[in-house]
Design an enzyme around this catalytic site. Structure first.
Site, mmCIF file in Angstrom:
data_model
loop_
_atom_site.group_PDB
_atom_site.id
_atom_site.type_symbol
_atom_site.label_atom_id
_atom_site.label_comp_id
_atom_site.label_asym_id
_atom_site.label_seq_id
_atom_site.Cartn_x
_atom_site.Cartn_y
_atom_site.Cartn_z
ATOM 1 N N SER A 1 23.462 -57.585 0.299
ATOM 2 C CA SER A 1 24.156 -56.652 1.188
ATOM 3 C C SER A 1 24.576 -57.336 2.491
ATOM 4 O O SER A 1 23.863 -58.185 3.022
ATOM 5 C CB SER A 1 23.243 -55.462 1.513
ATOM 6 O OG SER A 1 23.796 -54.675 2.545
ATOM 7 N N SER B 1 25.289 -55.393 5.148
ATOM 8 C CA SER B 1 25.138 -54.333 6.148
ATOM 9 C C SER B 1 24.450 -54.822 7.413
ATOM 10 O O SER B 1 24.806 -54.407 8.521
ATOM 11 C CB SER B 1 24.353 -53.166 5.552
ATOM 12 O OG SER B 1 25.074 -52.539 4.512
ATOM 13 N N THR C 1 20.950 -46.656 -0.513
ATOM 14 C CA THR C 1 21.954 -47.008 -1.501
ATOM 15 C C THR C 1 21.381 -46.846 -2.905
ATOM 16 O O THR C 1 20.290 -46.315 -3.095
ATOM 17 C CB THR C 1 22.490 -48.430 -1.236
ATOM 18 O OG1 THR C 1 23.642 -48.664 -2.054
ATOM 19 C CG2 THR C 1 21.445 -49.488 -1.504
ATOM 20 N N LYS D 1 20.564 -42.316 -3.664
ATOM 21 C CA LYS D 1 21.358 -41.413 -2.827
ATOM 22 C C LYS D 1 21.190 -39.943 -3.213
ATOM 23 O O LYS D 1 21.101 -39.067 -2.349
ATOM 24 C CB LYS D 1 22.844 -41.798 -2.905
ATOM 25 C CG LYS D 1 23.173 -43.149 -2.326
ATOM 26 C CD LYS D 1 24.659 -43.438 -2.469
ATOM 27 C CE LYS D 1 25.012 -44.834 -2.006
ATOM 28 N NZ LYS D 1 26.469 -45.112 -2.133
ATOM 29 N N GLY E 1 30.688 -42.820 -10.506
ATOM 30 C CA GLY E 1 29.334 -43.071 -10.014
ATOM 31 C C GLY E 1 29.180 -42.664 -8.561
ATOM 32 O O GLY E 1 29.903 -41.794 -8.055
ATOM 33 N N GLY E 2 28.247 -43.316 -7.849
ATOM 34 C CA GLY E 2 27.951 -42.928 -6.476
ATOM 35 C C GLY E 2 29.115 -43.082 -5.530
ATOM 36 O O GLY E 2 29.459 -42.151 -4.780
#
Length: 282
Positions: free
Chosen positions: A14, A16, A64, A68, A130-131
């Site tokens: 990630s 982030s 994530t 979620k 999906g998400g």
């Protein structure tokens, strides 16, 4: 000190952390951002992990895959989220309780408006349920899409998303394989919410021969930024929104929720690319 983190499974790649640390620096915050990977935590339990974060002084955490939907069931959603949107990716710890948000949803809309202005989405064909597909589809509805066509290789999952969208008031339809080519050709916008195009899943979810009549496309993939789909769309003269926009704006939206500040997106973009020029190409 603003203590943040990310809860998920297999999240070592990630990006982030570097975005949130940079945003903190812009706002005068000393930010830490920890990766809380369920693959590396013995006897992982989501509610236990959230409780541990709250007790340890975290301002909030991102959530994530694959947590979620589970998180949404535990958290009071912020008022800006549609009731039918059954997933959160951001949890904020407050004295009066925990609040959940889905910054993929609002980040998608912010990115779309930044790229395409007031242009309405029109009729949109989205691949993937999906998400990220859930958030993007609700974002399309929030932007006023006339009709949202959903295709997923898992037909049951695609039809479930359609039903969820309809519960939220959207005009949505599932498109099967037999009707997919015609739907792609006639759509105003095309959205990829599948992994196809990622470095580990090369290719494009849309055949290049079907591109050309659409007005805009969005590819949720941002590693690389210039996917085969994005390349084909540009070559066909179609306006493009890359996956970087979703990554960038969902992160800004999350940081604003965590910190209570407002971020200048243009200034943050310049800072980010100055710090990480490789992000331009993925």
């Amino acid at each position: 000190m603003l203590k943040l983190g990310l809860i998920g499974k297999g999240i070592s790649r990630s990006q982030s952390a570097r975005l949130h640390v940079l945003l903190g620096r812009m706002c005068g915050f000393d930010v830490t951002y920890d990766y809380l990977d369920s693959e590396k935590i013995a006897d992982f339990d989501l509610i236990d992990q959230l409780t541990a974060c709250a007790n340890a002084g975290y301002a909030g955490v991102n959530v994530t895959h694959p947590y979620k939907t589970e998180a949404r069931k535990m958290i009071t959603p912020r008022k800006r989220l549609p009731n039918a949107l059954g997933a959160v990716n951001t949890v904020v710890f407050r004295d009066d309780g925990w609040r959940g948000d889905n910054t993929d949803y609002v980040g998608f809309m912010r990115g779309y408006r930044g790229k395409f202005g007031d242009q309405a989405p029109g009729m949109v064909l989205q691949m993937g349920a999906g998400g990220v597909g859930l958030a993007a589809a609700f974002g399309l509805h929030g932007l006023g899409a006339d009709r949202i066509l959903i295709h997923d290789k898992d037909a049951d999952r695609g039809k479930t998303l359609v039903a969820t969208l309809k519960d939220g008031g959207a005009n949505a339809t599932f498109v099967g394989e037999a009707d997919l080519s015609d739907a792609i050709r006639t759509a105003d916008g095309l959205v990829n919410c599948t992994p196809v195009g990622m470095n580990q899943y090369p290719g494009s979810p849309f055949e290049a021969r079907l591109l050309g009549g659409q007005k805009w496309v969005f590819d949720a993939v941002y590693t690389p930024v210039e996917t085969a789909f994005v390349h084909s769309a540009r070559k066909a003269g179609i306006l493009v929104m890359t996956g970087f926009e979703l990554f960038f704006f969902q992160g800004i939206e999350a940081f604003e929720v965590f910190s209570g500040t407002q971020i200048d997106g243009d200034a943050a973009r310049i800072e980010y690319f100055n710090a990480y020029p490789e992000a331009l190409t993925g």
